[in-house]
Design a protein around this motif. Structure first.
Motif, PDB file in Angstrom:
ATOM      1  N   VAL A 214      83.773  -9.173  46.258  1.00 11.90           N
ATOM      2  CA  VAL A 214      84.086  -8.503  47.524  1.00 11.90           C
ATOM      3  C   VAL A 214      84.170  -6.984  47.374  1.00 11.90           C
ATOM      4  N   MET A 215      84.163  -6.500  46.129  1.00 13.68           N
ATOM      5  CA  MET A 215      84.115  -5.060  45.871  1.00 13.68           C
ATOM      6  C   MET A 215      83.417  -4.861  44.534  1.00 13.68           C
ATOM      7  N   ASN A 216      83.173  -3.633  44.157  1.00 19.81           N
ATOM      8  CA  ASN A 216      82.451  -3.367  42.926  1.00 19.81           C
ATOM      9  C   ASN A 216      83.183  -3.943  41.715  1.00 19.81           C
ATOM     10  N   ALA A 217      82.424  -4.585  40.845  1.00 20.63           N
ATOM     11  CA  ALA A 217      82.999  -5.105  39.606  1.00 20.63           C
ATOM     12  C   ALA A 217      83.358  -3.941  38.693  1.00 20.63           C
ATOM     13  N   GLY A 218      84.607  -3.892  38.281  1.00 18.62           N
ATOM     14  CA  GLY A 218      85.047  -2.791  37.436  1.00 18.62           C
ATOM     15  C   GLY A 218      86.551  -2.764  37.306  1.00 18.62           C
ATOM     16  N   GLN A 219      87.056  -1.659  36.780  1.00 18.00           N
ATOM     17  CA  GLN A 219      88.483  -1.539  36.506  1.00 18.00           C
ATOM     18  C   GLN A 219      89.316  -1.635  37.773  1.00 18.00           C
ATOM     19  N   ARG A 220      88.846  -1.019  38.874  1.00 14.15           N
ATOM     20  CA  ARG A 220      89.653  -1.030  40.094  1.00 14.15           C
ATOM     21  C   ARG A 220      89.727  -2.433  40.676  1.00 14.15           C
ATOM     22  N   ALA A 221      88.645  -3.193  40.617  1.00 15.93           N
ATOM     23  CA  ALA A 221      88.680  -4.582  41.082  1.00 15.93           C
ATOM     24  C   ALA A 221      89.691  -5.396  40.267  1.00 15.93           C
ATOM     25  N   ALA A 222      89.731  -5.156  38.958  1.00 16.94           N
ATOM     26  CA  ALA A 222      90.695  -5.863  38.110  1.00 16.94           C
ATOM     27  C   ALA A 222      92.118  -5.479  38.482  1.00 16.94           C
ATOM     28  N   GLU A 223      92.344  -4.193  38.742  1.00 24.10           N
ATOM     29  CA  GLU A 223      93.680  -3.730  39.113  1.00 24.10           C
ATOM     30  C   GLU A 223      94.151  -4.341  40.425  1.00 24.10           C
ATOM     31  N   LEU A 224      93.219  -4.535  41.352  1.00 30.17           N
ATOM     32  CA  LEU A 224      93.566  -5.104  42.661  1.00 30.17           C
ATOM     33  C   LEU A 224      93.470  -6.627  42.667  1.00 30.17           C
ATOM     34  N   ASN A 225      93.071  -7.203  41.529  1.00 29.43           N
ATOM     35  CA  ASN A 225      92.926  -8.659  41.401  1.00 29.43           C
ATOM     36  C   ASN A 225      91.951  -9.211  42.449  1.00 29.43           C
ATOM     37  N   LEU A 226      90.818  -8.518  42.596  1.00 30.51           N
ATOM     38  CA  LEU A 226      89.777  -8.926  43.542  1.00 30.51           C
ATOM     39  C   LEU A 226      88.488  -9.217  42.791  1.00 30.51           C
ATOM     40  N   PRO A 227      87.727 -10.229  43.220  1.00 33.13           N
ATOM     41  CA  PRO A 227      86.468 -10.555  42.536  1.00 33.13           C
ATOM     42  C   PRO A 227      85.435  -9.448  42.715  1.00 33.13           C
ATOM     43  N   GLY A 228      84.728  -9.139  41.636  1.00 31.88           N
ATOM     44  CA  GLY A 228      83.808  -8.017  41.633  1.00 31.88           C
ATOM     45  C   GLY A 228      82.364  -8.387  41.921  1.00 31.88           C
ATOM     46  N   MET A 229      81.625  -7.422  42.492  1.00 34.41           N
ATOM     47  CA  MET A 229      80.184  -7.560  42.768  1.00 34.41           C
ATOM     48  C   MET A 229      79.427  -6.713  41.746  1.00 34.41           C
ATOM     49  N   LEU A 230      78.550  -7.338  41.004  1.00 32.99           N
ATOM     50  CA  LEU A 230      77.786  -6.643  39.981  1.00 32.99           C
ATOM     51  C   LEU A 230      76.737  -5.728  40.605  1.00 32.99           C
ATOM     52  N   GLY A 231      76.633  -4.502  40.070  1.00 37.47           N
ATOM     53  CA  GLY A 231      75.540  -3.634  40.481  1.00 37.47           C
ATOM     54  C   GLY A 231      74.190  -4.230  40.143  1.00 37.47           C
ATOM     55  N   LEU A 232      74.162  -5.120  39.159  1.00 37.06           N
ATOM     56  CA  LEU A 232      72.941  -5.798  38.747  1.00 37.06           C
ATOM     57  C   LEU A 232      72.311  -6.590  39.882  1.00 37.06           C
ATOM     58  N   SER A 233      73.129  -7.075  40.817  1.00 33.59           N
ATOM     59  CA  SER A 233      72.574  -7.831  41.944  1.00 33.59           C
ATOM     60  C   SER A 233      71.635  -6.973  42.781  1.00 33.59           C
ATOM     61  N   GLU A 234      71.879  -5.662  42.802  1.00 28.22           N
ATOM     62  CA  GLU A 234      70.999  -4.729  43.517  1.00 28.22           C
ATOM     63  C   GLU A 234      69.821  -4.289  42.652  1.00 28.22           C
ATOM     64  N   SER A 235      70.122  -3.779  41.485  1.00 27.40           N
ATOM     65  CA  SER A 235      69.073  -3.144  40.683  1.00 27.40           C
ATOM     66  C   SER A 235      68.038  -4.140  40.172  1.00 27.40           C
ATOM     67  N   SER A 236      68.453  -5.361  39.878  1.00 24.17           N
ATOM     68  CA  SER A 236      67.486  -6.338  39.369  1.00 24.17           C
ATOM     69  C   SER A 236      66.482  -6.723  40.449  1.00 24.17           C
ATOM     70  N   GLN A 237      66.950  -6.879  41.698  1.00 29.98           N
ATOM     71  CA  GLN A 237      66.003  -7.215  42.756  1.00 29.98           C
ATOM     72  C   GLN A 237      65.138  -6.009  43.128  1.00 29.98           C
ATOM     73  N   LEU A 238      65.708  -4.818  43.064  1.00 29.07           N
ATOM     74  CA  LEU A 238      64.919  -3.627  43.326  1.00 29.07           C
ATOM     75  C   LEU A 238      63.792  -3.497  42.307  1.00 29.07           C
ATOM     76  N   ALA A 239      64.084  -3.756  41.046  1.00 26.04           N
ATOM     77  CA  ALA A 239      63.041  -3.692  40.008  1.00 26.04           C
ATOM     78  C   ALA A 239      61.904  -4.651  40.336  1.00 26.04           C
ATOM     79  N   ARG A 240      62.251  -5.874  40.718  1.00 24.98           N
ATOM     80  CA  ARG A 240      61.229  -6.848  41.129  1.00 24.98           C
ATOM     81  C   ARG A 240      60.395  -6.326  42.278  1.00 24.98           C
ATOM     82  N   ASP A 241      61.065  -5.798  43.294  1.00 26.76           N
ATOM     83  CA  ASP A 241      60.361  -5.362  44.502  1.00 26.76           C
ATOM     84  C   ASP A 241      59.434  -4.184  44.238  1.00 26.76           C
ATOM     85  N   LEU A 242      59.865  -3.280  43.373  1.00 28.05           N
ATOM     86  CA  LEU A 242      59.035  -2.110  43.103  1.00 28.05           C
ATOM     87  C   LEU A 242      57.746  -2.495  42.383  1.00 28.05           C
TER      88      LEU A 242
END
Length: 428
Positions: free
Chosen positions: A191-219
């Motif tokens: 629900v928010m970026n995967a990283g230190q702040r997500a861990a601090e807020l105890n919220l599940p993180g979204m990997l930037g890889l979900s964006e960049s990996s599909q962008l690489a395919r599309d390009l």
């Protein structure tokens, strides 16, 4: 009807200069100094001394929710919000109900846009039927019916084969393919970026890889097909690098960044607050800086708001349950002007290029993005000198889901003209 705008600081042909603008029957008829001395008897004269006069802003990414979700926004309220922000041309995404995936459905939305919109609204058709990422729509028929571009925004195309065939169709009919880049298999309920702040807020993180990996395919697919591929709302440093590589390879790619990704990072999220939940999420400080650098070096072409209004109930409680999305039409220019131009990071001319001139050029919007004789009088007037506060009660959008309410800023919209008609004017 004739109107003379006098003494404003006009952005025209890449320069800021004091000029008058004469508008007759919705068109710009002349620009120059002291036009009143030429004996032109305008019916209305407006003294804009000390104000910025800019080509109406262009937003290639908005959500107007009609038909299907009018409790969030309507074409009327969304376009009024756009005018409030200085936008005169917007491009509306197809995540509606029903989806504009047929000529009949597209024409229904276009008729609503024409009837209720107070700004120019270009309408996207969907890439796939019902935006389900499976069966392609009829690109030829939809383009003939007036689709300005194709997108399944709100959802990424998950199957490479479907994207490849869609790109071939878009290239064949010479229309932009505009992609929400996201690999669903890499989201993991974040629900928010995967990283230190997500861990601090105890919220599940979204990997930037979900964006960049599909962008690489599309390009790579875009390189093979020659399509005009436009990447929505870049948010990661890896995505910026991928686009930079693609442009070096002469791949026909353009891309946008949203104001909130330039203004905030995940470290700025103060608590589990749904107003900070958007997709893609606020990323790291390093990602944010990469986006700023990408704009400055030309890798990122333009700024688009991704205006995504929701009801109050949908933005209550925890980020885990709330809807993704943030409004932007009414706040974008002022926030960016204050955060970047006032601080010397961007030039005013650059901001106007990214928010008006370049989107019009890249998407071939012939009547937008320039103040020239013969063009539509689509004009935004801003007050750059006086500080004002972003207030909820002043928003014209149904959606108030933005964390920027209460911020003090510069660059308030004074008035907005569409086809020479005032469609927004600040109340005294």
């Amino acid at each position: 009807m004739s109107t003379l705008l006098e003494n404003g600081l006009v952005y025209q042909a890449g320069q800021l200069q004091q000029l008058d603008i004469l508008i007759i029957e919705g068109k710009i008829m002349a620009l120059g100094k002291n036009l009143s001395k030429l004996g032109i008897d305008a019916q209305k004269k407006i003294n804009l001394a000390g104000k910025l006069i800019a080509p109406g802003l262009v937003d290639v990414h908005v959500h107007y929710r009609e038909p299907g979700f009018t409790y969030k926004e309507t074409i009327r309220t969304g376009s009024q919000a756009a005018a409030h922000g200085g936008f005169t041309t917007v491009c509306a995404m197809p995540n509606l109900d029903p989806v504009p995936d047929s000529v009949e459905r597209l024409q229904d939305v276009q008729a609503r846009n024409a009837k209720d919109g107070v700004v120019h609204i270009k309408q996207y058709a969907s890439i796939t039927q019902r935006r389900q990422g499976k069966c392609l729509t009829d690109f030829e028929a939809l383009k003939s019916a007036g689709a300005f571009a194709f997108s399944d925004d709100g959802s990424g195309i998950q199957e490479a084969g479907t994207m490849y065939l869609a790109m071939k169709k878009a290239a064949e009919y010479n229309v932009p393919l505009v992609e929400h880049i996201e690999d669903n298999s890499l989201l993991f309920g974040g629900v928010m970026n995967a990283g230190q702040r997500a861990a601090e807020l105890n919220l599940p993180g979204m990997l930037g890889l979900s964006e960049s990996s599909q962008l690489a395919r599309d390009l790579i697919l875009a390189q093979q097909t020659g399509v005009h591929y436009h990447a929505c709302h870049l948010s990661t440093k890896e995505s910026v690098e991928l686009v930079r590589w693609a442009k070096a390879k002469k791949i026909n790619v353009t891309c946008e960044v949203a104001p909130h990704h330039l203004l905030l990072a995940d470290d700025d999220i103060p608590r589990d607050d749904p107003f900070y939940k958007m997709n893609p999420p606020l990323r790291s400080k390093e990602d944010r800086q990469a986006l700023i650098d990408g704009l400055l070096d030309g890798t990122i072409d333009m700024i688009a708001t991704d205006h995504a209004p929701h009801s109050e109930d949908e933005k209550k409680g925890s980020m885990c349950q709330a809807s993704f999305g943030i409004t932007g039409s009414e706040t974008a220019f002022a926030l960016l002007y204050t955060a970047f131009v006032k601080k010397g990071i961007f030039k005013l001319e650059q901001l106007l290029e990214w928010m008006s001139v370049i989107p019009a050029q890249k998407f071939h919007l012939k009547n937008a993005g320039a103040l020239l004789p013969g063009k539509n009088a689509d004009i935004a007037v801003f007050n750059l000198d006086d500080e004002f506060e972003l207030r909820k009660e002043n928003y014209l959008s149904k959606g108030t889901n933005t964390p920027f309410t209460g911020i003090k800023a510069y660059g308030e919209t004074e008035m907005t003209f569409v086809d020479g008609k005032i469609v927004y004017q600040k109340e005294d």
